[in-house]
Design an enzyme around this catalytic site. Sequence first.
Site, PDB file in Angstrom:
ATOM      1  N   GLU A  34      23.075  29.727  12.837  1.00 26.72           N
ATOM      2  CA  GLU A  34      22.523  30.063  11.523  1.00 26.72           C
ATOM      3  C   GLU A  34      23.343  29.391  10.411  1.00 26.72           C
ATOM      4  O   GLU A  34      24.557  29.544  10.341  1.00 26.72           O
ATOM      5  CB  GLU A  34      22.530  31.577  11.305  1.00 26.72           C
ATOM      6  CG  GLU A  34      21.998  31.989   9.942  1.00 26.72           C
ATOM      7  CD  GLU A  34      22.340  33.422   9.571  1.00 26.72           C
ATOM      8  OE1 GLU A  34      22.511  33.691   8.369  1.00 26.72           O
ATOM      9  OE2 GLU A  34      22.459  34.265  10.485  1.00 26.72           O
ATOM     10  N   SER A  59      20.026  31.877   5.266  1.00 24.85           N
ATOM     11  CA  SER A  59      19.008  32.917   5.399  1.00 24.85           C
ATOM     12  C   SER A  59      18.465  33.203   4.008  1.00 24.85           C
ATOM     13  O   SER A  59      19.170  33.026   3.010  1.00 24.85           O
ATOM     14  CB  SER A  59      19.573  34.189   6.029  1.00 24.85           C
ATOM     15  OG  SER A  59      20.525  34.786   5.179  1.00 24.85           O
ATOM     16  N   ARG A 107      32.903  31.793  12.421  1.00 33.07           N
ATOM     17  CA  ARG A 107      32.875  33.201  12.004  1.00 33.07           C
ATOM     18  C   ARG A 107      34.250  33.555  11.443  1.00 33.07           C
ATOM     19  O   ARG A 107      35.196  33.784  12.198  1.00 33.07           O
ATOM     20  CB  ARG A 107      32.528  34.091  13.203  1.00 33.07           C
ATOM     21  CG  ARG A 107      32.160  35.520  12.828  1.00 33.07           C
ATOM     22  CD  ARG A 107      31.913  36.354  14.085  1.00 33.07           C
ATOM     23  NE  ARG A 107      30.762  35.909  14.826  1.00 33.07           N
ATOM     24  CZ  ARG A 107      29.531  36.394  14.682  1.00 33.07           C
ATOM     25  NH1 ARG A 107      29.313  37.354  13.795  1.00 33.07           N
ATOM     26  NH2 ARG A 107      28.531  35.946  15.408  1.00 33.07           N
ATOM     27  N   ARG A 139      30.276  27.105   6.381  1.00 32.35           N
ATOM     28  CA  ARG A 139      29.875  26.924   7.779  1.00 32.35           C
ATOM     29  C   ARG A 139      29.116  25.620   8.006  1.00 32.35           C
ATOM     30  O   ARG A 139      29.073  25.107   9.131  1.00 32.35           O
ATOM     31  CB  ARG A 139      29.019  28.112   8.223  1.00 32.35           C
ATOM     32  CG  ARG A 139      28.628  28.061   9.683  1.00 32.35           C
ATOM     33  CD  ARG A 139      27.721  29.208  10.078  1.00 32.35           C
ATOM     34  NE  ARG A 139      28.445  30.438  10.291  1.00 32.35           N
ATOM     35  CZ  ARG A 139      27.906  31.547  10.805  1.00 32.35           C
ATOM     36  NH1 ARG A 139      26.628  31.555  11.134  1.00 32.35           N
ATOM     37  NH2 ARG A 139      28.627  32.641  10.961  1.00 32.35           N
ATOM     38  N   ARG A 182      34.310  38.788   4.530  1.00 33.46           N
ATOM     39  CA  ARG A 182      33.676  39.661   5.519  1.00 33.46           C
ATOM     40  C   ARG A 182      34.698  40.055   6.580  1.00 33.46           C
ATOM     41  O   ARG A 182      35.425  39.208   7.094  1.00 33.46           O
ATOM     42  CB  ARG A 182      32.468  38.974   6.155  1.00 33.46           C
ATOM     43  CG  ARG A 182      31.365  38.726   5.120  1.00 33.46           C
ATOM     44  CD  ARG A 182      30.113  38.142   5.725  1.00 33.46           C
ATOM     45  NE  ARG A 182      29.143  37.843   4.662  1.00 33.46           N
ATOM     46  CZ  ARG A 182      28.009  37.195   4.843  1.00 33.46           C
ATOM     47  NH1 ARG A 182      27.671  36.786   6.049  1.00 33.46           N
ATOM     48  NH2 ARG A 182      27.195  36.971   3.829  1.00 33.46           N
TER      49      ARG A 182
END
Length: 423
Positions: A347, A350, A275, A386, A260
Amino acid sequence: MLDLRLIREDPDRVRASQRARGESVDVVDQLLAADEARRSSLTEFERLRAEQKALSKDIPSASGDEKQALLVRAKELSAQVKDAEAAADDAQRELDELALVPSNVIVDGVPAGGEDDYTVLREVGERPDLGTGEQARDHLEIGESLGAIDTERGAKVSGARFYFLTGVGAQLELAILNLALATAAEAGFTPMITPTLVRPEIMSGTGFLGAHADEVYRIEADDMYLVGTSEVALAGYHSNEIVDLSNGPLRYAGWSACYRREAGSYGKDTRGIIRVHQFHKVEMFSYCRAEDAVDEHERLLGWEERMMAAIEVPYRVIDTAAGDLGASAARKYDCEAWLPSQSRWLELTSTSNCTTFQARRLGVRERTDGGTRHVATLNGTLGTTRWIVAILENHQQPDGSVRVPVALRPYLGGRELLTPAGT
């Protein structure tokens, strides 16, 4: 891509969804107008084509001036049919382009609003008594003391937001991912190692080339994209196929590297590995009947919560607001772990119900008694890099060691504690 019948029959529902997302409602009227133009131009083309066919039957039996007049009309009709066909094709192209604009229609009950307008559904587990702020060591400090994370050399080799997982850090990531894959296999998912480069039509089909296209890495020389999740490859796995759902959903668990660009995140979570540009992930993906999608979504969330319990971190489940959903998602639940060093939620997973949105773009259908119809697709994270952050911070001990969650110990040689390097 939305069902045009829904837009024709219930445009107000689509407008309400767009409004809840904070997106333009004008596209609904534009789509209706484009659909009417397409149907009108197609009707005109078919009328002229029918006249042309009828005329071609009359010409052989005609003679003299009548035949000459029919030949002249046939020539005129040929040109008109060509023009009408071109107009119908143009109208179809315009409609196809517009059809890619609106996001998926949200499921009833999704909170309206943006990033901060989520609804907390439940909070599970006790937050560790580690102190707050500077009193709780953060994951990078802990990871460096364990010889597990090296961001300095990651930046030297690849730039900001890159890192090395070293020693026990590499083993911990593999433990998380192997536990995730074992959990998925036990639940009946087919384990998959997926490609990380995909074609444009696959990336577009999953809805990742819309508003957030700048988050995706593109390899220009080959016109290929690096995936940010194995969801992309798994969504494309059955593209342009008719799948058999007679025995229930088709479920896959994809393990892949993910990439990403993190465009627009300047200054956010720059420390450590929260991140980053590259990470690994195990992603659940399900193809199911449209009417089963809501129940399947709850099942995926259940497996995610099982993994949250396995790594023994306090977490909460949120119902994400419409404006914070991706274009493909009709509803999304997040599991967020408590982050002691920052006294906030982070987070970790998801899960999204994409209804038939992706399947329409990718041509994935099932056969029914009434013909074929598009299926629903769903996805959910079952383990990713993460998670190391939450494990190190929530299981840190006063002596500098880190307690290993029981479920991860078999994947770490039975180790109960991770101890600082050199001790």
